[in-house]
Design a protein around this motif. Structure first.
Motif, short mmCIF file in Angstrom:
data_model
loop_
_atom_site.label_atom_id
_atom_site.label_comp_id
_atom_site.label_asym_id
_atom_site.label_seq_id
_atom_site.Cartn_x
_atom_site.Cartn_y
_atom_site.Cartn_z
N GLU A 1 -46.61 5.44 -47.79
CA GLU A 1 -46.37 4.77 -46.50
C GLU A 1 -45.57 5.72 -45.61
OE1 GLU A 1 -45.86 0.57 -48.98
OE2 GLU A 1 -44.19 1.32 -47.77
N GLU A 2 -46.19 6.08 -44.47
CA GLU A 2 -45.48 7.00 -43.57
C GLU A 2 -44.25 6.30 -42.99
OE1 GLU A 2 -47.69 9.25 -40.85
OE2 GLU A 2 -48.87 10.13 -42.49
N PRO A 3 -43.15 7.02 -42.83
CA PRO A 3 -41.93 6.39 -42.33
C PRO A 3 -42.12 5.90 -40.89
CG PRO A 3 -41.64 8.76 -42.55
CD PRO A 3 -42.97 8.44 -43.15
N LYS A 4 -41.55 4.75 -40.59
CA LYS A 4 -41.72 4.15 -39.26
C LYS A 4 -40.88 4.86 -38.21
CE LYS A 4 -43.37 -0.45 -40.45
NZ LYS A 4 -42.93 -0.82 -41.80
N SER A 5 -39.64 5.19 -38.57
CA SER A 5 -38.78 5.83 -37.56
C SER A 5 -37.92 6.92 -38.20
CB SER A 5 -37.87 4.78 -36.89
OG SER A 5 -37.25 3.99 -37.90
N PRO A 6 -38.57 8.02 -38.61
CA PRO A 6 -37.79 9.10 -39.20
C PRO A 6 -36.89 9.77 -38.15
CG PRO A 6 -40.04 9.80 -38.84
CD PRO A 6 -39.99 8.35 -38.46
N ASP A 7 -35.81 10.40 -38.62
CA ASP A 7 -34.94 11.11 -37.70
C ASP A 7 -35.58 12.41 -37.22
OD1 ASP A 7 -32.30 9.51 -37.73
OD2 ASP A 7 -32.86 9.67 -39.87
N LEU A 8 -36.49 12.93 -38.04
CA LEU A 8 -37.15 14.19 -37.68
C LEU A 8 -38.46 14.27 -38.44
CD1 LEU A 8 -36.70 17.00 -36.23
CD2 LEU A 8 -35.73 17.79 -38.39
N VAL A 9 -39.51 14.76 -37.78
CA VAL A 9 -40.77 15.01 -38.48
C VAL A 9 -41.02 16.51 -38.48
CG1 VAL A 9 -43.25 14.62 -38.49
CG2 VAL A 9 -41.71 12.78 -37.76
N LEU A 10 -41.30 17.07 -39.64
CA LEU A 10 -41.60 18.50 -39.73
C LEU A 10 -43.05 18.67 -40.14
CD1 LEU A 10 -38.36 19.64 -41.64
CD2 LEU A 10 -38.87 19.94 -39.20
N GLN A 11 -43.83 19.20 -39.19
CA GLN A 11 -45.25 19.45 -39.46
C GLN A 11 -45.31 20.82 -40.14
OE1 GLN A 11 -47.33 16.82 -38.24
NE2 GLN A 11 -48.82 17.75 -39.65
N THR A 12 -45.24 20.83 -41.47
CA THR A 12 -44.96 22.10 -42.16
C THR A 12 -46.14 23.05 -42.16
OG1 THR A 12 -45.49 21.08 -44.28
CG2 THR A 12 -43.18 21.11 -43.63
N ASP A 13 -47.33 22.62 -41.73
CA ASP A 13 -48.43 23.57 -41.59
C ASP A 13 -48.34 24.31 -40.26
OD1 ASP A 13 -48.92 20.98 -40.50
OD2 ASP A 13 -51.00 21.61 -40.11
N GLN A 14 -47.47 23.83 -39.39
CA GLN A 14 -47.36 24.46 -38.07
C GLN A 14 -46.03 25.16 -37.87
OE1 GLN A 14 -48.24 21.28 -35.31
NE2 GLN A 14 -50.11 20.79 -36.44
N VAL A 15 -45.02 24.71 -38.59
CA VAL A 15 -43.68 25.27 -38.42
C VAL A 15 -43.28 25.95 -39.72
CG1 VAL A 15 -41.31 24.71 -37.74
CG2 VAL A 15 -43.21 23.26 -37.00
N ASN A 16 -42.75 27.19 -39.63
CA ASN A 16 -42.39 27.85 -40.88
C ASN A 16 -41.05 27.34 -41.41
OD1 ASN A 16 -40.30 29.21 -39.58
ND2 ASN A 16 -41.52 31.05 -39.23
N VAL A 17 -40.69 27.74 -42.62
CA VAL A 17 -39.53 27.18 -43.30
C VAL A 17 -38.25 27.45 -42.51
CG1 VAL A 17 -38.13 27.24 -45.40
CG2 VAL A 17 -40.62 27.39 -45.55
N ASP A 18 -38.11 28.68 -42.00
CA ASP A 18 -36.92 29.03 -41.23
C ASP A 18 -36.71 28.10 -40.05
OD1 ASP A 18 -35.82 30.98 -42.64
OD2 ASP A 18 -36.39 32.65 -41.29
N GLU A 19 -37.83 27.85 -39.37
CA GLU A 19 -37.75 27.01 -38.19
C GLU A 19 -37.42 25.56 -38.58
OE1 GLU A 19 -37.36 27.67 -35.21
OE2 GLU A 19 -37.59 25.64 -34.39
#
Lengths: 662, 306
Positions: free
Chosen positions: A626-644
């Motif tokens: 179940e995807e979170p309804k109101s996360p504090d942050l979403v990280l699209q990890t295929d688009q953003v690298n680990v450092d970022e």
């Protein structure tokens, strides 16, 4: 030299066949003595290569249980198929049974052997050490009080040693002798013995085995088997047979909890109605108030009837017939207990199951379950986990195959009166019978029943005792000042392969380098220790997270920043985590990527195993995420690298006031 | 409740007795038509006593079956008839009618054929005739190597055959009684008893046994190294054979032409036990059918012999 030793022991005479004087007084005295013997059933585990058959042959031979004609047959066979040198008797052949096995040179089934000494009668369950025969070992172990685990001194603790020890522990055998055999091939080295002993002790700490005795021996040469060997003066313990004769077994029986399953109703005429059965545990007295299960009705014991007359009391494992003062409805499959000491009565049980047939055990398929004298229909609701019998590790499973062991939740058509196997093997054991083939396909040991708490309730459950928490003398503000940070739990959630763990550890490093007090709680690490009793069902995942949340809270209370990386597929459970830790102390960060990316990154092949059904209830494959309804942050990890990703989390923490810039 | 100051230990014989009673009651409760095979020997005597204990004060809820080859010792048959009448048990006796018509006997047809037809085939006929779905046998695991692996409940297919590679796992005291129509089990309540246990129990419990177990002067001939009792006129003597009167007894009982006697002075149970303790040969050695070929007992069991 070995021949001399044999004759020395033979002369010692320790068995039925010992040299007795041929006068009448002697035989009467002998019989009187032998009528008072105790019975000890033990299991031998090991492969032919460990010298197991030789050890049994040695015990039989040296206690003179072998008749001359049997010995002659073995001597003949020794020349044909024996593995010992010319002219020597291959004692291993004494224990080989069926023709086909003899030809293959292996033992393929459980075989029972009998011998006795002045003190005890022994029954040996001889079981094979080969991979595919877990089921035979469980069968042999089920009736035994003691196990001898053979280790070849040249090779030490091996995979099969672990497997044997696990099954011995699983079947609840109380006493273990680790026979470190073939000491003659390692020059009777004390170092070798001690090293194997240490190895074994280290590994066995994970198991529920407590009474363990180590004996160095050479079964081939008869050293420390029946009599003590002078080749190992450093060993101060008894030889094997002395130990078998004296190990305290009287305390093994459960004489506390009365359990009397009704086996047969005896009704010779209208005036007599007796309930025949074996007292499986406890003690029953004439005049006792008893409770009838499952009805819950009460009655009083009028008499305990036997062929030899009535008894005032009877105890396990006596087979007796009980009459009651009232006419009651009681039949086979019911149980008599004391009202103040009742078993669980439940149609929902959790058990460890050993699977014994090719066709795997799968959820939803009905089987006949036999426990005590009762038969009900049972089906698997879910699997909590499977146990790798070689490593004792838990892993998720969707089915149980031949010779596999798993923690299973079963649903029954009628309730059973039962106890956990650990406290009462007689009421905690069951077999599963296939309804089409009529074969016995599974052996079960009850762990707990539905009436005891389920993990799902634990989040809200009140502690069982009243607790008075004490306040620390260190104020929260003092901790904040020292660490120059506000404690927070960074909750990284997402499917397998979403990059949670990598981000978690990179973030930990970054924060550490900035001088923060920080620690990662990683799901797999938790499962190796604190949560190793848990599987992968929804309930177990929930409990895994609850305990981890408790730890995160403690770490936060200590002033630390906690980074928790968990799949955490359920929104409801995540909500509970936040409540437990404190909603204002949690940042929920959702790591996500398209499924093909997740699968690509999956270094353990979890998705493929889930596709093949080897892992049950895998979120994203066979269970929901179940995807979170109101996360504090979403990280699209295929688009953003680990450092970022780390940059963004650090920025979020600062913007929320948990840390100041340095 | 009186407290636990007393000791709750049982001797090994009492433990074995309780285990056997449990097995006998289990079979009686879970099968529709059980039967107890009664061979008139010492093991049968113990098994019958255990069954009487199991259902006391009730009567046995199943009949006894004796497969009569017509070549049993006369004293066995006399004992059987008297004892069963005294005990009030329902005894059924079966003889293979075709075998009887063809006068199958161990002298003209050899021990193997005699045993096949008059024992193994006869037993199967009787089980089919009465449609018994469970049969108690007095076999013990210590008797013979192939018995050591036998289950307490030994499953037999429609042809009464035993497949040693396809036995059901048997755990704890939870026996699997599921059979389809026509299939059956053989139940062995004495599985864990040894020869010594049986004799001790007979001694302790004063169980009547056939007098042939005790030494007496009997007519015997020595044939192929074995002492065979000349029990009746049907036994053809070979040239030069002359029955001798010797003090002998039998360690096991069966068909007299196939059962070897041993010379003995033992006339009481303690003396029998003493002799057994000092004996250097196992009891089955007196049974000629085991020696035909290596693994012969296993072969017979596969075919349906007890």
């Amino acid at each position: 030299m070995s021949r001399d030793r044999w004759s020395k022991r033979n002369a010692k005479g320790i068995s039925d066949m010992q040299a007795i004087d041929l006068s009448h007084e002697d035989i009467e005295a002998y019989l009187a003595r032998h009528q008072k013997k105790e019975l000890l059933r033990f299991l031998t585990c090991g492969s032919v290569d460990d010298g197991k058959s030789t050890l049994i042959g040695r015990l039989l031979h040296d206690t003179k249980t072998i008749y001359e004609d049997q010995l002659a047959a073995v001597k003949r066979d020794s020349e044909k198929v024996g593995t010992t040198g010319a002219g020597e008797i291959d004692l291993a052949l004494l224990t080989d049974g069926l023709k086909a096995e003899r030809e293959q040179g292996i033992t393929i089934d459980v075989a029972y052997r009998y011998f006795s000494t002045d003190r005890r009668k022994f029954i040996i369950a001889d079981t094979p050490g080969h991979d595919q025969y877990t089921r035979n070992m469980a069968t042999g172990a089920s009736t035994c009080q003691l196990a001898i685990i053979l280790i070849d001194a040249r090779y030490g603790v091996m995979t099969q040693t672990r497997r044997h020890s696990y099954i011995v522990s699983l079947l609840g055998i109380r006493h273990v002798i680790v026979a470190i055999n073939k000491m003659d091939l390692v020059e009777y080295s004390r170092d070798v013995f001690e090293r194997i002993k240490d190895d074994y002790t280290g590994f066995v700490a994970k198991l529920d085995l407590h009474d363990i005795t180590f004996i160095p021996m050479s079964a081939l040469k008869g050293e420390n088997v029946v009599s003590k060997s002078d080749t190992m003066p450093w060993y101060s313990g008894p030889p094997l047979l002395d130990y078998l004769e004296t190990v305290h077994i009287a305390g093994d029986r459960n004489l506390t909890d009365l359990r009397f399953p009704v086996q047969y109703v005896i009704r010779p005429d209208l005036n007599f109605r007796g309930f025949a059965g074996t007292i499986e545990s406890g003690v029953l007295h004439k005049g006792d108030e008893v409770m009838l299960l499952p009805s819950g009705k009460r009655s009083t014991v009028k008499s305990i009837v036997t062929y030899d007359g009535e008894l005032e009391e009877a105890f396990a494992p006596q087979a007796v017939t009980v009459t009651l003062t009232e006419e009651v409805d009681l039949s086979r499959g019911d149980m008599l207990v004391h009202p103040g000491n009742q078993p669980h009565v439940s149609s929902d049980i959790e058990a460890m199951v050993v699977w014994m047939t090719e066709q795997p055990l799968v959820p939803g398929r009905p089987y006949t379950l036999k426990q005590t004298t009762k038969q009900v229909t049972a089906e698997v609701v879910s699997f909590r986990y499977g146990v790798d019998v070689n490593t004792i590790e838990h892993r998720p499973i969707a089915r149980l195959g031949l010779n596999e062991v798993g923690h299973v939740r079963l649903s029954l058509t009628q309730p059973l009166a039962c106890d956990p196997y650990r406290t009462n093997a007689a009421t905690g054991a069951f077999i599963l019978i296939d309804r089409l083939t009529n074969n016995t396909v599974g052996a079960g040991m009850i762990v707990e029943t539905g009436s005891s708490r389920g993990p799902g309730d634990v989040w809200e459950a009140e502690p069982e005792v009243s607790l008075k928490p004490r306040e620390s003398l260190i104020a929260t503000s003092e901790r904040e000042q020292r660490y120059d940070q506000l404690p927070v739990t960074i909750l990284l959630i997402g499917l397998t392969g979403s990059g949670k763990s990598r981000i978690a550890y990179e973030l930990e490093r970054r924060l550490w380098d900035e001088g923060r007090a920080v620690m990662v709680l990683y799901g797999q690490t938790m499962r190796q220790g604190l949560n190793r009793d848990l599987g992968f069902s929804a309930d177990d995942r929930s409990e895994n997270l609850r305990r981890s949340a408790e730890v995160a809270k403690l770490l936060n209370d200590a002033g630390l920043i906690t980074i928790a990386a968990f799949v955490a597929p359920h929104e409801g459970v995540r909500g509970k985590v936040k409540q437990l830790i404190g909603p204002d102390r949690v940042l929920e960060i959702f790591c996500t990527a398209p499924m093909e990316v997740l699968r690509e990154r999956d270094q353990y092949g979890m998705y493929q195993m889930a596709d093949e059904g080897k892992i049950a209830q895998m979120p994203g494959v066979s269970a929901v995420f179940e995807e979170p309804k109101s996360p504090d942050l979403v990280l699209q990890t295929d688009q953003v690298n680990v450092d970022e990703c780390v940059n963004r989390i650090v920025a979020l923490m600062k913007s929320r006031g948990f840390m100041r810039d340095r | 409740m009186s407290s636990s100051s007393r000791n709750y230990n049982l001797t090994h014989l009492k433990v074995l007795e309780a285990e056997s009673i449990h097995i006998i009651r289990e079979v009686a409760a879970e099968f529709e038509r059980p039967v107890m095979l009664y061979s008139i020997g010492k093991d049968s005597a113990v098994m019958l006593r255990l069954a009487q204990r199991a259902f006391y004060p009730g009567r046995l809820p199943f009949p006894l079956l004796h497969v009569d080859t017509t070549w049993k010792f006369r004293e066995m048959i006399e004992f059987r008839d008297r004892f069963c009448r005294e005990q009030g048990v329902d005894l059924k006796v079966w003889t293979n009618p075709e075998g009887k018509a063809q006068n199958i006997n161990p002298f003209d047809h050899g021990s193997k054929k005699h045993t096949d037809i008059m024992k193994t085939a006869a037993l199967k006929q009787a089980l089919n005739h009465y449609q018994f779905d469970a049969a108690f046998g007095g076999a013990r695991r210590d008797e013979e190597k192939s018995r050591a692996k036998e289950r307490v409940y030994s499953f037999r297919d429609r042809l009464h055959q035993w497949d040693p590679k396809n036995q059901r796992p048997e755990l704890w005291n939870l026996y699997n009684s599921k059979v389809n129509k026509g299939e059956s089990i053989r139940a062995f309540p004495l599985s864990n008893w040894t020869e010594l246990d049986v004799w001790q129990y007979i001694h302790l419990e004063n169980i009547p046994i056939v007098p042939l177990y005790f030494a007496d002067v009997r007519p015997v001939v020595e044939r192929d190294g074995t002492l065979i009792m000349v029990d009746d006129q049907r036994m053809p003597l070979r040239p030069g054979e002359e029955p001798m009167m010797k003090r002998v007894r039998f360690r096991t009982l069966g068909c007299y032409p196939l059962t070897g006697a041993i010379e003995s002075e033992a006339t009481t149970l303690p003396e029998i036990i003493e002799e057994m303790l000092l004996a250097r040969n196992s009891e089955r050695q007196g049974r000629m059918i085991d020696h035909d070929e290596s693994g012969s007992m296993e072969q017979k069991k596969r075919e349906g012999y007890f």
